[in-house]
Write a protein that holds these residues in place. Structure first.
Motif, mmCIF file in Angstrom:
data_model
loop_
_atom_site.group_PDB
_atom_site.id
_atom_site.type_symbol
_atom_site.label_atom_id
_atom_site.label_comp_id
_atom_site.label_asym_id
_atom_site.label_seq_id
_atom_site.Cartn_x
_atom_site.Cartn_y
_atom_site.Cartn_z
ATOM 1 N N ARG A 159 -0.006 8.189 -8.839
ATOM 2 C CA ARG A 159 -0.671 7.319 -7.868
ATOM 3 C C ARG A 159 -1.014 8.070 -6.588
ATOM 4 O O ARG A 159 -2.101 7.897 -6.023
ATOM 5 C CB ARG A 159 0.229 6.122 -7.566
ATOM 6 C CG ARG A 159 0.276 5.113 -8.703
ATOM 7 C CD ARG A 159 1.299 4.025 -8.479
ATOM 8 N NE ARG A 159 1.193 2.994 -9.509
ATOM 9 C CZ ARG A 159 2.079 2.030 -9.702
ATOM 10 N NH1 ARG A 159 3.160 1.959 -8.918
ATOM 11 N NH2 ARG A 159 1.903 1.136 -10.653
ATOM 12 N N SER A 165 7.960 2.859 -1.005
ATOM 13 C CA SER A 165 6.873 2.846 -0.032
ATOM 14 C C SER A 165 7.141 3.929 1.002
ATOM 15 O O SER A 165 8.268 4.416 1.134
ATOM 16 C CB SER A 165 6.758 1.474 0.645
ATOM 17 O OG SER A 165 7.946 1.166 1.346
ATOM 18 N N ILE A 213 -4.673 8.878 -4.816
ATOM 19 C CA ILE A 213 -4.956 8.620 -3.403
ATOM 20 C C ILE A 213 -5.498 9.870 -2.721
ATOM 21 O O ILE A 213 -6.491 9.820 -1.987
ATOM 22 C CB ILE A 213 -3.682 8.127 -2.689
ATOM 23 C CG1 ILE A 213 -3.292 6.739 -3.196
ATOM 24 C CG2 ILE A 213 -3.873 8.111 -1.172
ATOM 25 C CD1 ILE A 213 -1.936 6.268 -2.709
ATOM 26 N N ILE A 256 -2.457 1.370 2.344
ATOM 27 C CA ILE A 256 -2.888 1.562 0.953
ATOM 28 C C ILE A 256 -1.858 0.900 0.043
ATOM 29 O O ILE A 256 -0.653 1.096 0.201
ATOM 30 C CB ILE A 256 -3.008 3.058 0.600
ATOM 31 C CG1 ILE A 256 -4.200 3.687 1.331
ATOM 32 C CG2 ILE A 256 -3.156 3.254 -0.910
ATOM 33 C CD1 ILE A 256 -4.348 5.175 1.093
ATOM 34 N N ASP A 257 -2.375 0.115 -0.890
ATOM 35 C CA ASP A 257 -1.513 -0.511 -1.901
ATOM 36 C C ASP A 257 -1.893 0.094 -3.252
ATOM 37 O O ASP A 257 -2.970 -0.176 -3.781
ATOM 38 C CB ASP A 257 -1.715 -2.026 -1.914
ATOM 39 C CG ASP A 257 -0.677 -2.731 -2.783
ATOM 40 O OD1 ASP A 257 -0.061 -2.056 -3.639
ATOM 41 O OD2 ASP A 257 -0.488 -3.954 -2.606
ATOM 42 N N ALA A 258 -0.987 0.919 -3.770
ATOM 43 C CA ALA A 258 -1.259 1.622 -5.027
ATOM 44 C C ALA A 258 -0.508 1.017 -6.205
ATOM 45 O O ALA A 258 -0.328 1.668 -7.231
ATOM 46 C CB ALA A 258 -0.882 3.098 -4.885
ATOM 47 N N ARG A 259 -0.104 -0.229 -6.075
ATOM 48 C CA ARG A 259 0.678 -0.860 -7.137
ATOM 49 C C ARG A 259 -0.194 -1.458 -8.236
ATOM 50 O O ARG A 259 0.255 -2.282 -9.019
ATOM 51 C CB ARG A 259 1.587 -1.935 -6.536
ATOM 52 C CG ARG A 259 2.680 -1.363 -5.639
ATOM 53 C CD ARG A 259 3.452 -2.454 -4.927
ATOM 54 N NE ARG A 259 2.621 -3.154 -3.956
ATOM 55 C CZ ARG A 259 3.070 -4.120 -3.158
ATOM 56 N NH1 ARG A 259 4.335 -4.499 -3.235
ATOM 57 N NH2 ARG A 259 2.247 -4.703 -2.290
ATOM 58 N N TYR A 260 -1.436 -1.035 -8.314
ATOM 59 C CA TYR A 260 -2.342 -1.511 -9.352
ATOM 60 C C TYR A 260 -2.363 -0.510 -10.503
ATOM 61 O O TYR A 260 -2.149 0.684 -10.304
ATOM 62 C CB TYR A 260 -3.755 -1.687 -8.790
ATOM 63 C CG TYR A 260 -3.837 -2.693 -7.664
ATOM 64 C CD1 TYR A 260 -3.983 -4.053 -7.931
ATOM 65 C CD2 TYR A 260 -3.754 -2.274 -6.341
ATOM 66 C CE1 TYR A 260 -4.066 -4.970 -6.887
ATOM 67 C CE2 TYR A 260 -3.827 -3.188 -5.297
ATOM 68 C CZ TYR A 260 -3.982 -4.530 -5.578
ATOM 69 O OH TYR A 260 -4.050 -5.441 -4.559
ATOM 70 N N VAL A 308 1.902 3.264 2.788
ATOM 71 C CA VAL A 308 1.517 3.326 1.377
ATOM 72 C C VAL A 308 2.574 2.605 0.547
ATOM 73 O O VAL A 308 3.757 2.949 0.592
ATOM 74 C CB VAL A 308 1.389 4.791 0.884
ATOM 75 C CG1 VAL A 308 0.933 4.811 -0.574
ATOM 76 C CG2 VAL A 308 0.420 5.565 1.767
ATOM 77 N N GLU A 309 2.117 1.610 -0.227
ATOM 78 C CA GLU A 309 2.979 0.924 -1.190
ATOM 79 C C GLU A 309 2.750 1.564 -2.553
ATOM 80 O O GLU A 309 1.636 1.531 -3.077
ATOM 81 C CB GLU A 309 2.646 -0.570 -1.242
ATOM 82 C CG GLU A 309 2.838 -1.320 0.062
ATOM 83 C CD GLU A 309 4.309 -1.516 0.399
ATOM 84 O OE1 GLU A 309 5.160 -1.304 -0.493
ATOM 85 O OE2 GLU A 309 4.594 -1.887 1.545
ATOM 86 N N LEU A 310 3.811 2.155 -3.105
ATOM 87 C CA LEU A 310 3.670 2.889 -4.370
ATOM 88 C C LEU A 310 4.229 2.142 -5.571
ATOM 89 O O LEU A 310 3.854 2.426 -6.704
ATOM 90 C CB LEU A 310 4.375 4.244 -4.260
ATOM 91 C CG LEU A 310 3.715 5.250 -3.325
ATOM 92 C CD1 LEU A 310 4.629 6.452 -3.113
ATOM 93 C CD2 LEU A 310 2.373 5.694 -3.890
ATOM 94 N N PHE A 348 -6.275 1.670 -6.449
ATOM 95 C CA PHE A 348 -5.545 1.233 -5.269
ATOM 96 C C PHE A 348 -6.472 0.518 -4.314
ATOM 97 O O PHE A 348 -7.701 0.673 -4.363
ATOM 98 C CB PHE A 348 -4.872 2.426 -4.566
ATOM 99 C CG PHE A 348 -5.820 3.462 -4.035
ATOM 100 C CD1 PHE A 348 -6.361 3.367 -2.755
ATOM 101 C CD2 PHE A 348 -6.185 4.549 -4.813
ATOM 102 C CE1 PHE A 348 -7.231 4.317 -2.250
ATOM 103 C CE2 PHE A 348 -7.054 5.524 -4.321
ATOM 104 C CZ PHE A 348 -7.580 5.411 -3.049
#
Length: 239
Positions: free
Chosen positions: A203, A180, A207, A225-229, A189-191, A233
């Protein structure tokens, strides 16, 4: 006749041995003369954080020997013990000098254990205030084992976010290798994990590509931002 030849050979061998011993003794005597005592250590390199006083303290009372007998590995270790020193090379200069070339660490940030982080991913002990004088430091946190990866990812993350004029201020990696970061302007930002390799870059690229659209929909830049999908995101904005 054979006995005569044998005696001549033995005599010659003894004479040669005597000359060699005499030469060795003379060389030993000569090498111990004060002319060859190391009288000067020349320090070279582009150093900004290593003072003359620090150099004197590093070698004072720790080095022994003259031009012939001083151990260069001992000299190298003495200088490597100095804060900020990344590399040391040492060579002799006839008849009584040493040339030492120093390369300093180039600092990027500070690890959570208080050590500084170089641009090579090396953790080292030095005064953070000296480093901060050259500009803001990135804050790193996580297991020190991740330091080389953290520096590499910092360069990759910075390049991806540069078009948005966003500066990274901290990078964090968890015990499960989940990454992150936080930035200025304020954004977290969570990566997630870099599996497969390159996932984090992909990711961040997504973004960066969608940032303007997300900003418009949120009536301002996102703050989280949570990009762990796997397929995109999630973004949110707090006042």
């Amino acid at each position: 006749m054979n006995a005569v030849r044998w005696m001549r050979w033995v005599t010659g061998a003894l004479l040669a041995a005597s000359l060699l011993l005499a030469g060795a003794a003379a060389a030993l005597w000569l090498s111990q003369r004060a002319w060859f005592d190391v009288g000067r250590i020349e320090v070279h390199g582009e150093v900004r954080h290593i003072s003359r006083a620090a150099v004197r303290a590093a070698v004072s009372g720790r080095l022994s020997g003259n031009y012939f007998t001083i151990r260069l590995d001992q000299v190298r270790r003495a200088f490597e013990a100095l804060p900020w020193v990344a590399e040391v090379s040492v060579r002799r200069i006839w008849p009584n000098r040493l040339s030492v070339t120093l390369v300093e660490h180039r600092v990027l940030g500070e690890w959570s254990d208080g050590r500084l982080v170089s641009d090579a991913g090396v953790l080292f002990l030095a005064n953070p205030a000296e480093a901060e004088a050259e500009g803001p430091l990135v804050s790193f946190s996580g297991s020190p084992l991740y330091a080389p990866q953290a520096v590499r990812h910092l360069h990759e993350f910075s390049a991806a976010l540069a078009p948005l004029q966003i500066r990274i201020v901290s990078v964090r990696v968890s015990d499960r290798a989940s990454w992150s970061l936080t930035t200025r302007p304020h954004l977290r930002v969570e990566l997630g994990r870099d599996e497969p390799p390159g996932r984090l870059q992909a990711r961040l690229a997504t973004i960066a590509a969608d940032f303007a659209v997300v900003t418009a929909r949120l009536n301002g830049p996102p703050t989280r931002i949570d990009a762990r999908y796997s397929n995109g995101f999630a973004a949110a904005r707090t006042p």
